[in-house]
Design an enzyme around this catalytic site. Structure first.
Site, PDB file in Angstrom:
ATOM      1  N   VAL A  86       0.843  -1.193   0.000  1.00 27.12           N
ATOM      2  CA  VAL A  86       0.000   0.000   0.000  1.00 27.12           C
ATOM      3  C   VAL A  86       0.884   1.251   0.000  1.00 27.12           C
ATOM      4  CG1 VAL A  86      -1.797   1.286   1.201  1.00 27.12           C
ATOM      5  CG2 VAL A  86      -1.828  -1.230   1.228  1.00 27.12           C
ATOM      6  N   LYS A  87       0.726   2.048  -1.039  1.00 26.09           N
ATOM      7  CA  LYS A  87       1.542   3.243  -1.221  1.00 26.09           C
ATOM      8  C   LYS A  87       0.810   4.441  -0.621  1.00 26.09           C
ATOM      9  CE  LYS A  87       4.448   5.071  -4.973  1.00 26.09           C
ATOM     10  NZ  LYS A  87       4.620   5.045  -6.443  1.00 26.09           N
ATOM     11  N   VAL A  88       1.439   5.074   0.369  1.00 25.85           N
ATOM     12  CA  VAL A  88       0.801   6.129   1.164  1.00 25.85           C
ATOM     13  C   VAL A  88       1.634   7.406   1.083  1.00 25.85           C
ATOM     14  CG1 VAL A  88       0.008   6.771   3.471  1.00 25.85           C
ATOM     15  CG2 VAL A  88      -0.094   4.369   2.748  1.00 25.85           C
TER      16      VAL A  88
END
Length: 217
Positions: A86-88
Site C-alpha cells: 500500500v503506497k501512502v
C-alpha cells in the site's frame, strides 16, 4: 539491490520480468493515466494483471488524503493480492495510517519523500519502504543522491528495517550511484535498467569475436 520498474505498461513490465532481474513494480495515478487506465475498477483490475506478471512487490497507491479514507482504500488494496504494497503519501494522516497498517501487518511504501526528516518519521511509523524522489530533487537543483546518503546513515544508526526505495530514478548513472550509497531498492523506467547492459567496448569486442570466427569458417 532490488530492481523495481516504475510503470503501468504491461509490455514493459513483461520485458523487465523476462530479463530475469526484476524484483517488483511501482505505479501511481499518473502512470496509470498515461496507459489510459482510469476509474477505480479498471485500476484495480490492472493491479491484478501486474501481479500476474511479476513475482515481487507491487506498490498500489491510495488516492485519499484523509486518515479514514487512506485506511479504507489501503485495506481494499491489500486484499487484492499478497504482493500488493500500500503506497501512502508523506502527510500527517499518511504517517498515522502507516502506523495503523504496520500494526495490522500490512506492508506500506511511504511516497513523495523529499527530506531525511520525512524518511525518519516514515521509519518510526513502521513503513516497509520509503521512497525519496531523487530525480525531482535534481530538477530543482538539489542533490537527490545526498538525500539517499542521509537516510542511509540515519537508518543504519538506529537499525531501522525500513528499506530505502530510490524513486524518480531517471537514468543508468542514478542506478549506479544509488547502489554505491546503499539504497535497498531502485525504481525507474525500463531504459534505466537496460542501460546497464550497454558499453561500447562490449559491442566492439563482440564484433571482433564474430569477425574472427567468420574468418576461420
Amino acid at each position: 539491490m532490488k530492481f523495481f520498474i516504475d510503470t503501468a505498461n504491461l509490455d514493459q513490465i513483461k520485458e523487465a520480468q523476462d530479463l530475469g532481474v526484476l524484483d517488483g513494480v511501482t505505479t501511481n495515478p499518473s502512470l496509470m493515466a498515461k496507459e489510459g487506465i482510469t476509474g477505480a475498477d479498471n485500476i484495480i483490475n490492472h493491479y491484478k494483471k501486474i501481479c500476474d506478471i511479476v513475482t515481487g512487490d507491487v506498490s498500489a497507491e491510495v488516492i485519499a488524503t484523509d486518515y479514514e479514507g487512506i485506511i479504507k482504500e489501503g485495506e481494499q488494496l491489500a486484499k487484492l493480492h499478497d504482493q500488493i504494497i500500500v503506497k501512502v503519501p508523506m502527510i500527517k494522516d499518511g504517517v498515522k495510517a502507516i502506523k495503523y497498517f504496520s500494526d495490522k501487518g500490512i506492508k506500506t511504501n511511504c511516497t513523495l519523500v523529499f527530506s531525511a526528516g520525512q524518511a525518519l518519521l516514515a521509519a518510526k511509523a513502521g513503513a516497509t519502504y520509503v521512497s525519496p524522489f531523487i530525480g525531482r530533487l535534481d530538477d530543482i537543483s538539489t542533490d537527490g543522491l545526498n538525500l539517499i546518503a542521509e537516510i542511509r546513515l540515519i537508518y543504519d544508526n538506529y537499525g531501522f528495517n525500513t528499506q530505502i526505495l530510490a524513486a524518480s530514478v531517471r537514468h543508468t548513472m542514478h542506478v549506479i550511484d544509488c547502489a554505491k550509497i546503499g539504497a535497498d531498492v531502485m525504481t525507474g523506467p525500463l531504459s534505466s535498467i537496460e542501460g546497464l547492459l550497454k558499453h561500447p567496448l562490449t559491442d566492439i569486442g563482440l564484433a571482433k569475436f564474430l569477425a574472427d570466427y567468420k574468418k576461420g569458417n
